[in-house]
Design an enzyme around this catalytic site. Structure first.
Site, PDB file in Angstrom:
ATOM      1  CB  ALA A  56      51.271  33.608  -3.484  1.00  0.00           C
ATOM      2  CG  ASP A 100      57.619  42.035  -2.703  1.00  0.00           C
ATOM      3  OD1 ASP A 100      57.109  43.020  -2.132  1.00  0.00           O
ATOM      4  OD2 ASP A 100      56.970  41.075  -3.131  1.00  0.00           O
ATOM      5  NE  ARG A 109      48.016  34.676  -0.705  1.00  0.00           N
ATOM      6  CZ  ARG A 109      47.654  35.428   0.312  1.00  0.00           C
ATOM      7  NH1 ARG A 109      47.229  34.844   1.424  1.00  0.00           N
ATOM      8  NH2 ARG A 109      47.705  36.740   0.256  1.00  0.00           N
ATOM      9  CE  LYS A 158      54.734  39.712   1.244  1.00  0.00           C
ATOM     10  NZ  LYS A 158      53.578  39.733   0.326  1.00  0.00           N
ATOM     11  CG  ASP A 162      49.869  41.935  -5.446  1.00  0.00           C
ATOM     12  OD1 ASP A 162      50.368  42.939  -5.999  1.00  0.00           O
ATOM     13  OD2 ASP A 162      49.774  41.820  -4.221  1.00  0.00           O
ATOM     14  CG  ASN A 163      49.955  46.142  -8.718  1.00  0.00           C
ATOM     15  OD1 ASN A 163      50.179  47.028  -9.551  1.00  0.00           O
ATOM     16  ND2 ASN A 163      50.890  45.691  -7.887  1.00  0.00           N
ATOM     17  CB  CYS A 200      25.574  58.099  -7.135  1.00  0.00           C
ATOM     18  SG  CYS A 200      25.245  56.822  -8.374  1.00  0.00           S
TER      19      CYS A 200
END
Length: 858
Positions: free
Chosen positions: A235, A261, A272, A285, A333-334, A389
Site C-alpha cells: 500500500a 518485495d 488499497r 508486487k 508492514d512489519n 495459558c
C-alpha cells in the site's frame, strides 16, 4: 442481579480506571448484583454518543474564523514552530480570492514579482477588514503568491487523503469531521526567490515546470539523478511509486530506483494498493507496480527485484549496493524488517524515510545520519498478546480462539508436515544432521547439545505424529475422516474434560479466591453431532487438509456433508479417562525456587533425544510417500484453510460460552489483515516525499519534520526529529545486596572512547591491513592508550572468541592473522571486513564503552 440497569439505554461513564469505572446513575434502590452461574457476568458495551456541531456559514467563517473549535485541541496549529501561521494563511487565501476577482479568476503567475507585491497589499486589506490580529510576514506572503499557481504531487497526495477521509466521514457518519478550516503549509521547502539569479525557477516546457517554479532546476536535476532503494511495494509502496513518477524521481540519466518485495499480489490487496488490478493477482508486487508506474512516466528508471532484504540476502544487497545509494525509503508492514533495514542504513550512513499506517493513523520518521535518532533507537510499544495459558486453557474472547486455531493449523499442516517431509526426503541424513548438533566426536555431548536435544525432541514428536500408524499417518480418505474425528474429540471434548477434572469449578487460587473468576470462563465438553453444521465443517475441512498433505490417491476436494457422514458412521471413538498426573498451565506464578525443581535433567533430555532418534520408522517402509506441507493462505476460500480455522475457533468458543463469529470476521482476525486505508496511505506518503525534497535541500535538521496523524479525529502533529542519544562518561551506582543491605551502594566509573562520547552513527575503523590478533591488541594501546582484554566476532549464530585473557585456549590465536582465525569458523568467508565486539579497559581498570568496531583487512 441488578436488572434495573439493563435495557440498552446508554449510561454516562464518569470515572474510568484500569480495572473499574463509575457510572452516572443512582443505584441505591436497585437489587443487589449476584452472579447466577459460572459463565454469567455483567457485560458492558461501549456506546459512542453522537456529537452535534454548530457550524457557521461560509461567509461568516471567512470573515471571522474561529480556530478554537479545532477537534485536535491545537487551535488549527499542526506545527509548534509555526505559531500564528494558521491565521496568516487564512488572510492569504482571502487575499487570493480578492486577487482572482480582480483578474478574471486567474491566479498570480508563477514567480510573478508584481503579482506578489499586489498580494501583500491585499493581505493587509483583508487583515483590516476582518480585524484579525495576526502579524503579516510579507516575505511569506510573497512566496505564497509566487507559488500559488503550482500543483505539486506531494501536496495533492496529502490533501487528497484528507478530503477523501472527509467524504468517507460524511457518508458513514463515523469519526469527527474537520471543523470548517484546515491549513497546512511546508514553506520550509521554498527558496529565496527574490535573491535567485538567472533561470533557476523558470520552466523549460515539460511536465515538471510547476515543480521547477517552486523548487528550482538544480533540485529537479538532483531528483532525477537519485539512486534510491524502496523496500516493500504494498500500500505504501504503490503511493510512493506514484509520487516518484509524478515528481520525476530517478527520471534523469543517472537515476535509479531499486525496489524489492518478495510478496505476490492477493485479492485483499486490491482495495488499497491501487497500482494493481484483478489480472495482477498472483504476480510479483514489485514487477507489477513497476509496469504500472512506467505507464505514468516512461522516463522513470526502476530495477524491480523479489529478494527479501534480510541477513540471508547480504550477498545480493552487498556493500557495493548500499554504498552506491543516495538514500532508502521503507514501505514495510512489519517491525522486524524495518529494524533490519534501519541497521543497514546506520552501518552505511544512509538516510532513511520511515513511515507506517494503521487504519486512520499514520506516522513519518526522518532518519538522517548523525543528526537524528534512528528507527531502532526508539522502542515501539510492545504488542499486547494473550499468554499461552489463556490461548490453550482459558480463552475469554473469540480472538483467543482464532489465534489458537491458526496456531494449530500451522503446527499440524505446515510445521509438523514439513519436518516429516524432510525426514522422508533425507532419511539417515536427517538423523545425522540432528545428531551432529547434540554429540561431537566420540559421542561427547557438545556445549550446546542440551539445547539442541530439546529442539530435536520437539521436532521428533511432530515427525512421529505424522508417520506412525494409528496416530497421524493416513493413506485413504476414510482414514483422513477418522483422523479428523479423533482430532475433534481431542480438542473439544477430551482436553476440556481433563481441564475440568484438574481445575474443578470450586477450585481456589493461591490467595484463596475462586479460581474461575473473570475473565476466566468455565468450559464444558462438546458431544459430537453430525447434524451440526459447525461440527461437520471442522470434519470436512480437517479431512480435506489431511488428504492434501498426504497426497491421498485420487483425492478431490469434497464438501458434501452426506459423503462424510457415511464415512463417520464407521469411525469408533474411545472413551476418555482424565489423568490425575496431568499438568495444567494456570498462568499463576510458581513459588520461589519451584522453577528450578521443575527443570528437566539435562542428561534425561539428551537420552530422550537418543531414544527418539532410534525409534524413527525406516523411510523405506512408507513406499515412496511424498508429503506436501501447506502454507496458510487466507484469500483462497476454496482451499479449506479458513474453513478449518473458523470451525475450530467457533467450536472452541462453544466450549467456553463465547460469542461465535461468521466466516468473514474469522478471516479478518485470523488472517491478520492489517487495516490500511487509501486515504491514510495517500497522506503519509505525501509527507514522506516532502521530507525527501528537504533531504536534497537542507543541511539543517530543523527543516525536517516527523509526523503523527490520526485522520479520524482529525489530528495532525509535525514535530522536530529527536537527536541521536549519546553515550557519555558516567558513574554507575549498583546495590550488590539489595535484600540484606539495601543501604550499601557501589560506584563504578564508565568512560567512553572518544572521551566526549559517541552515538549509534559513530564507528571505530581499524584499517591497517590484515593484522595478527596480537597486532590488533597492540593497536588499541598505541592508538588510544587502552587495553583490549577480550574480543569475539559473531559468525553465524554464535559469538566466536578470538582472544580472552582468561581463556588460555585463545592465546594460540595471538600470532595468527585475524582473517585466518575467522576462516577457522567460516572457511567460505570472502568479505573485506568484520565487526569484533571488544572488551576495553583504561589504565585505571575502568570499563571503556566504544562505538561499533569495524576491522578492515582488505
Amino acid at each position: 442481579g441488578m436488572v434495573e440497569i439493563n435495557g440498552g439505554k446508554p449510561v454516562k461513564v464518569t470515572d474510568t480506571k484500569m480495572y473499574n469505572f463509575t457510572i452516572d446513575v443512582d443505584t441505591t434502590g436497585y437489587h443487589k448484583y449476584e452472579r447466577k452461574s459460572m459463565n454469567t457476568y455483567g457485560t458492558v458495551m461501549e456506546h459512542k454518543m453522537p456529537k452535534e456541531l454548530a457550524c457557521r456559514s461560509l461567509q461568516e467563517s471567512m470573515e471571522s474564523p474561529d480556530f478554537s473549535m479545532d477537534p485536535s485541541g491545537m487551535g488549527g496549529m499542526w506545527d509548534f514552530d509555526k505559531f500564528g501561521r494558521t491565521g496568516l494563511l487564512h488572510l492569504c487565501f482571502l487575499a487570493l480570492d480578492d486577487y482572482r476577482k480582480a483578474h478574471g479568476g486567474a491566479l498570480p503567475g508563477l514567480q510573478d514579482g508584481a503579482a506578489a507585491e499586489e498580494m501583500v497589499k491585499l493581505v493587509h486589506e483583508a487583515k483590516k477588514r476582518t480585524k484579525m490580529e495576526e502579524e503579516v510576514d510579507e516575505g511569506l506572503v510573497k512566496k505564497f503568491s509566487r507559488t500559488a499557481g503550482a500543483v505539486l504531487a506531494p501536496m495533492c497526495s496529502i490533501f487528497g487523503g484528507i478530503v477523501g477521509q472527509e467524504v468517507a466521514k460524511a457518508v458513514s457518519q463515523k469519526h469527527h469531521p474537520v471543523y470548517q478550516f484546515v491549513y497546512l503549509d511546508t514553506f520550509e521547502v521554498l527558496g529565496e526567490y527574490e535573491e535567485a539569479s538567472g533561470d533557476e525557477y523558470k520552466g523549460v516546457g515539460n511536465r515538471y515546470d510547476a515543480q521547477v517554479a517552486v523548487l528550482g532546476r538544480t533540485l529537479q536535476g538532483k531528483m532525477g539523478d537519485l539512486k534510491y532503494f524502496m523496500v516493500g511495494c504494498g500500500a505504501l509502496g504503490c503511493e510512493l511509486f506514484k509520487n516518484f513518477a509524478m515528481m520525476g524521481v530517478a527520471c534523469g540519466d543517472k537515476g535509479m530506483i531499486t525496489v524489492t518485495d518478495d510478496d505476490v499480489i492477493e485479492k485483499s490487496n486490491l482495495s488499497r494498493q491501487f497500482l494493481f488490478r484483478n489480472f495482477n493477482v498472483g504476480q510479483s508486487k514489485s514487477v507489477a507496480a513497476t509496469n504500472a508506474v512506467k505507464g505514468m512516466n516512461g522516463a522513470i528508471k526502476i530495477d524491480a527485484r523479489q529478494d527479501r532484504v534480510s541477513p540471508a540476502t547480504e550477498s545480493v544487497y552487498d556493500d557495493a549496493f548500499w554504498e552506491g545509494l543516495d538514500g532508502v525509503v521503507n514501505a514495510l508492514d512489519n517491525v522486524k524488517a524495518r529494524q533490519y533495514v534501519d541497521q543497514r542504513c546506520v552501518f552505511f550512513g544512509k538516510s532513511l524515510l520511515e513511515s507506517g499506517t494503521m487504519g486512520t493513523k499514520c506516522n513519518v520518521q526522518c532518519v538522517i545520519p548523525h543528526r537524528t535518532i534512528n528507527y531502532g533507537g526508539r522502542k515501539d510499544p510492545e504488542t499486547k498478546e494473550a499468554p499461552e495459558c489463556a490461548l490453550h486453557n482459558f480463552p475469554h474472547n473469540i480472538n483467543h480462539c482464532l489465534s489458537l486455531g491458526r496456531s494449530e493449523f500451522v503446527g499440524m499442516f505446515e510445521t509438523q508436515a514439513g519436518q516429516a517431509s524432510q525426514y522422508l526426503e533425507k532419511g539417515d541424513a536427517f538423523v545425522s544432521e540432528m545428531s551432529s548438533k547434540i554429540w561431537g566426536e566420540g559421542g561427547a555431548v557438545l556445549p550446546d547439545g542440551t539445547g539442541a536435544a530439546k529442539e530435536t525432541n520437539e521436532v521428533l514428536v511432530g515427525v512421529m505424529e505424522c508417520l506412525v500408524e494409528g496416530k497421524g499417518l493416513v493413506r485413504t480418505m476414510d482414514e483422513c475422516v477418522a483422523w479428523a474425528r479423533s482430532k475433534f474429540e481431542e480438542y473439544f471434548s477430551n482436553k476440556i474434560k481433563q481441564l475440568v477434572f484438574s481445575c474443578p469449578h470450586d477450585m481456589k487460587n493461591a490467595s484463596g479466591a475462586p479460581f474461575w473468576s473473570p475473565p476466566k470462563r468455565f468450559p464444558s465438553a462438546i458431544v459430537f453431532d453430525a447434524e451440526d453444521p459447525v461440527h461437520m465443517g471442522f470434519i470436512i475441512a480437517a479431512a480435506n487438509l489431511r488428504a492434501q498433505v498426504y497426497n491421498v490417491s485420487g483425492y478431490k476436494p469434497v464438501r458434501d456433508a452426506s459423503v462424510f457422514k457415511a464415512m463417520l458412521s464407521k469411525v469408533k471413538v474411545g472413551e476418555f479417562v482424565p489423568s490425575r498426573d496431568a499438568k495444567i498451565d494456570t498462568g499463576e506464578k510458581k513459588p520461589e525456587g519451584e522453577e528450578d525443581r521443575m527443570e528437566v535433567d539435562e542428561g534425561s533430555v539428551v537420552d530422550q533425544a537418543k531414544a527418539a532418534l532410534g525409534k524413527l520408522p525406516k523411510v523405506g517402509s512408507f513406499g515412496g510417500l511424498k508429503m506436501s506441507p501447506l502454507s496458510f493462505e487466507k484469500d483462497d476460500d476454496s482451499n479449506f484453510h479458513m474453513d478449518f480455522i473458523s470451525a475450530f475457533a467457533n467450536l472452541r468458543a462453544r466450549n467456553y460460552s463465547i460469542e461465535e463469529v461468521d466466516f468473514l470476521q474469522a478471516k479478518l482476525i485470523a488472517g491478520r489483515i492489517i487495516p490500511a486505508l487509501a486515504t491514510t496511505t495517500s497522506l503519509v506518503t505525501g509527507f514522506v516525499c516532502l521530507e525527501l525534497i528537504k533531504l536534497l535541500q537542507h543541511g539543517n535538521k530543523a527543516a525536517f519534520k516527523d509526523l503523527q496523524c490520526n485522520l479520524a479525529m482529525p489530528m495532525l502533529m509535525q514535530i522536530d526529529p529527536e537527536g541521536p542519544p549519546k553515550n557519555v562518561a558516567r558513574t554507575v551506582k549498583t546495590k550488590p545486596d539489595p535484600v540484606n543491605h539495601p543501604e550499601y551502594e557501589e560506584e563504578e566509573e564508565v568512560v567512553t572512547l572518544p572521551k566526549d562520547g559517541f552515538t549509534v552513527w559513530d564507528r571505530i575503523v581499524v584499517d591497517k591491513g590484515d593484522l595478527t590478533v596480537q597486532e590488533f591488541l597492540d593497536w588499541w594501546k598505541s592508538e588510544h592508550d587502552v587495553s583490549c582484554t577480550a574480543f569475539a566476532v559473531k559468525i553465524g549464530d554464535a559469538a566466536r572468541p578470538f582472544y580472552n585473557q582468561f581463556m588460555s585456549g585463545t592465546k594460540a590465536n595471538l600470532p595468527l592473522k585475524m582473517s585466518d582465525v575467522y576462516k577457522k569458523y567460516d572457511p567460505a568467508f570472502t568479505g573485506k571486513y568484520f565487526m569484533p565486539e571488544c572488551s576495553i579497559q583504561d589504565s585505571d581498570m575502568n570499563e571503556v564503552e566504544t562505538p561499533h568496531v569495524v576491522f578492515k583487512f582488505k
